[in-house]
Write an enzyme that holds these catalytic residues in place. Structure first.
Site, PDB file in Angstrom:
ATOM      1  N   LYS A 196     -63.530 -22.278   3.345  1.00 55.30           N
ATOM      2  CA  LYS A 196     -63.484 -21.918   4.638  1.00 55.30           C
ATOM      3  C   LYS A 196     -63.029 -22.854   5.787  1.00 55.30           C
ATOM      4  O   LYS A 196     -63.591 -23.938   5.938  1.00 55.30           O
ATOM      5  CB  LYS A 196     -64.715 -21.047   5.109  1.00 55.30           C
ATOM      6  CG  LYS A 196     -64.690 -20.458   6.528  1.00 55.30           C
ATOM      7  CD  LYS A 196     -65.770 -19.824   6.716  1.00 55.30           C
ATOM      8  CE  LYS A 196     -66.030 -19.434   8.321  1.00 55.30           C
ATOM      9  NZ  LYS A 196     -67.330 -18.627   8.609  1.00 55.30           N
ATOM     10  N   ARG A 206     -65.437 -13.765  17.130  1.00 53.09           N
ATOM     11  CA  ARG A 206     -66.473 -14.444  17.808  1.00 53.09           C
ATOM     12  C   ARG A 206     -66.907 -13.478  19.223  1.00 53.09           C
ATOM     13  O   ARG A 206     -67.895 -13.224  19.545  1.00 53.09           O
ATOM     14  CB  ARG A 206     -66.358 -15.806  18.226  1.00 53.09           C
ATOM     15  CG  ARG A 206     -66.553 -16.704  16.827  1.00 53.09           C
ATOM     16  CD  ARG A 206     -66.053 -18.132  17.084  1.00 53.09           C
ATOM     17  NE  ARG A 206     -65.980 -18.672  15.779  1.00 53.09           N
ATOM     18  CZ  ARG A 206     -65.553 -20.027  15.661  1.00 53.09           C
ATOM     19  NH1 ARG A 206     -65.050 -20.770  16.807  1.00 53.09           N
ATOM     20  NH2 ARG A 206     -65.413 -20.497  14.438  1.00 53.09           N
ATOM     21  N   LYS A 223     -66.740 -26.048  14.741  1.00 51.71           N
ATOM     22  CA  LYS A 223     -67.419 -26.195  13.815  1.00 51.71           C
ATOM     23  C   LYS A 223     -66.855 -27.069  12.500  1.00 51.71           C
ATOM     24  O   LYS A 223     -67.038 -26.870  11.514  1.00 51.71           O
ATOM     25  CB  LYS A 223     -67.394 -24.675  13.172  1.00 51.71           C
ATOM     26  CG  LYS A 223     -67.946 -23.813  14.069  1.00 51.71           C
ATOM     27  CD  LYS A 223     -68.342 -22.219  13.514  1.00 51.71           C
ATOM     28  CE  LYS A 223     -69.089 -21.221  14.276  1.00 51.71           C
ATOM     29  NZ  LYS A 223     -69.317 -20.153  13.710  1.00 51.71           N
ATOM     30  N   GLU A 239     -64.407 -27.873  -3.300  1.00 49.31           N
ATOM     31  CA  GLU A 239     -65.383 -27.126  -2.580  1.00 49.31           C
ATOM     32  C   GLU A 239     -65.433 -26.086  -3.558  1.00 49.31           C
ATOM     33  O   GLU A 239     -66.836 -25.709  -3.761  1.00 49.31           O
ATOM     34  CB  GLU A 239     -65.125 -26.593  -1.269  1.00 49.31           C
ATOM     35  CG  GLU A 239     -65.210 -27.493  -0.427  1.00 49.31           C
ATOM     36  CD  GLU A 239     -66.733 -27.681   0.231  1.00 49.31           C
ATOM     37  OE1 GLU A 239     -67.682 -26.926  -0.189  1.00 49.31           O
ATOM     38  OE2 GLU A 239     -67.140 -28.197   1.398  1.00 49.31           O
ATOM     39  N   LYS A 254     -60.500 -18.507   3.234  1.00 50.97           N
ATOM     40  CA  LYS A 254     -60.482 -17.914   4.603  1.00 50.97           C
ATOM     41  C   LYS A 254     -59.843 -18.975   5.312  1.00 50.97           C
ATOM     42  O   LYS A 254     -60.335 -20.163   5.515  1.00 50.97           O
ATOM     43  CB  LYS A 254     -61.826 -17.467   4.891  1.00 50.97           C
ATOM     44  CG  LYS A 254     -62.036 -17.118   6.186  1.00 50.97           C
ATOM     45  CD  LYS A 254     -63.483 -16.654   6.192  1.00 50.97           C
ATOM     46  CE  LYS A 254     -63.790 -16.252   7.849  1.00 50.97           C
ATOM     47  NZ  LYS A 254     -64.980 -16.188   8.182  1.00 50.97           N
ATOM     48  N   SER A 280     -59.871 -11.877  11.613  1.00 54.03           N
ATOM     49  CA  SER A 280     -59.854 -11.356  13.071  1.00 54.03           C
ATOM     50  C   SER A 280     -58.579 -11.630  13.671  1.00 54.03           C
ATOM     51  O   SER A 280     -57.940 -10.824  14.353  1.00 54.03           O
ATOM     52  CB  SER A 280     -61.010 -11.581  13.783  1.00 54.03           C
ATOM     53  OG  SER A 280     -61.368 -12.805  13.950  1.00 54.03           O
ATOM     54  N   TYR A 319     -59.614  -6.158   8.002  1.00 55.69           N
ATOM     55  CA  TYR A 319     -59.855  -5.045   8.908  1.00 55.69           C
ATOM     56  C   TYR A 319     -58.783  -3.925   8.726  1.00 55.69           C
ATOM     57  O   TYR A 319     -58.789  -2.910   9.642  1.00 55.69           O
ATOM     58  CB  TYR A 319     -59.765  -5.620  10.491  1.00 55.69           C
ATOM     59  CG  TYR A 319     -60.947  -6.814  10.625  1.00 55.69           C
ATOM     60  CD1 TYR A 319     -62.223  -6.515  10.647  1.00 55.69           C
ATOM     61  CD2 TYR A 319     -60.389  -8.231  10.401  1.00 55.69           C
ATOM     62  CE1 TYR A 319     -63.207  -7.578  10.448  1.00 55.69           C
ATOM     63  CE2 TYR A 319     -61.359  -9.183  10.386  1.00 55.69           C
ATOM     64  CZ  TYR A 319     -62.773  -8.996  10.679  1.00 55.69           C
ATOM     65  OH  TYR A 319     -63.567  -9.869  10.662  1.00 55.69           O
TER      66      TYR A 319
END
Ligand code: PBG
Length: 329
Positions: A196, A206, A223, A239, A254, A280, A319
């Site tokens: 990610k 968010r 982040k 990872e 992602k 999103s 979505y």
């Protein structure tokens, strides 16, 4: 050899194109993200995600029935938590009667075969908008992972089929797996957000959950100390392989479109299912361009979803799932 070999023969009409098509989107490909809020009869459109809604539990019930009837078989739940329930440790995340736990039961009640996956991270519950506990300007790793493990058990108790840790703490998959085993949830799966990236494409999400990092002294502004640097490729493989070693059943890349090179590499490296999250911001971009009449919504949407699957996605969190399935007829 010219002109005996003509590739255009295989493109001459829709029937031959159908016959030789390598990648076909079906309802089975999708994981449908859903945003849940408190209240009754609430179906609020998210401003930066046209045609996407926050749903109260009664509306969630209707939505899930509709998804199931359309042939969609899996949902990924997120909750918007009231400000007065947020704190640094995300205590509300462990409330057995919290919104997430009730949302899981609601879906399972109305549609027992619908696969329920749940987001596991502290950000919707965090007063600072971080995926973990913040101390002295840092996001704590091990203390956060312990809470994520408890949170996962709580979701399993409520009936979740899979937990989906989206936090990027080190070692949390192992801690979650151990906690689930200790509590007897040997059949509860883990879909790890394993690669990610620290992406600016999460903005509309968010907004939807009111979960952006807060702008305050000693609170990290972004982040980047836990989500990955978009410049890195080898790290994504590392990872992902580590998460599989720790017990992840499904791994994920992602965002989607900008990271399809990573999707292909990971698909080539691992044996198990690979999920891709078309996030999103990707949704918002196409909606905005279509609204302006600059892009053809449906064609571009299907082209993007096909590209994600062609790159190697076995599961697509999107979505657009409903829009796409409607078109597939
Ligand atoms: C929370 C989480 C995020 C997304 C999924 N889970 C946001 C973030 O990490 O800031 C983003 C999904 C999207 O943008 O559609 N950890």
């Amino acid at each position: 050899m010219y002109p005996y070999l003509r590739n255009r023969r295989l493109r001459a009409n829709e029937s031959i194109r159908r016959l030789v098509r390598e990648t076909v989107i079906t309802p089975d490909d999708f994981l449908v993200p859903l945003f849940v809020v408190e209240g009754k009869g609430v179906k609020e459109e998210i401003p930066s995600m046209p045609d996407y809604y926050r749903l109260s539990l009664d509306e969630l019930e209707k939505e899930v029935k509709q998804l199931w009837n359309m042939g969609l078989c899996a949902v990924l739940l997120f909750v918007k938590v009231a400000d007065n329930l947020k704190d640094n440790k995300g205590k509300e995340a462990l409330n057995p009667n919290g919104l997430m736990q009730r949302a899981i039961k609601t879906v399972k009640n109305v549609c027992p075969d619908m696969l329920v996956m749940t987001d596991v991270a502290l950000d919707p519950y965090s007063s600072f908008g971080h995926d973990g506990i913040v101390k002295d300007g840092r996001v704590l790793n091990d203390e956060t992972s312990e809470i994520l493990a408890e949170m996962s058990v709580s979701h399993a108790q409520a009936g979740a089929d899979f937990v989906a840790p989206s936090d990027m703490m080190d070692g949390r998959i192992l801690m979650i797996r151990e906690a689930l085993e200790n509590e007897g949830f040997t059949d509860t799966g883990i879909m790890s957000y394993s690669a990610k990236y620290a992406s600016a494409f999460y903005g509309p999400f968010r907004d939807a959950l009111d979960s952006a990092p807060v702008d305050a002294k000693d609170i990290p502004k972004d982040k980047k100390t836990y989500q990955m640097d978009p410049a890195n490729r080898f790290e994504a493989i590392k990872e992902t392989l580590m998460d599989i070693d720790e017990g992840a059943d499904i791994v994920m890349v992602k965002p989607g479109l900008c990271y399809l090179d990573i999707v292909r590499e990971i698909r080539n490296e691992v044996d198990g299912p690979v999920a891709v999250y078309q996030v999103s911001g990707e949704y918002a971009m196409l909606k905005a361009a279509a609204e302006k009449g600059w892009l053809d919504h449906d064609t571009v949407m299907l082209e993007q979803l096909t590209a994600i699957k062609r790159a190697g996605a076995n599961i697509i969190a999107s979505y657009f799932a409903k829009d796409a399935v409607k078109l597939l007829g």
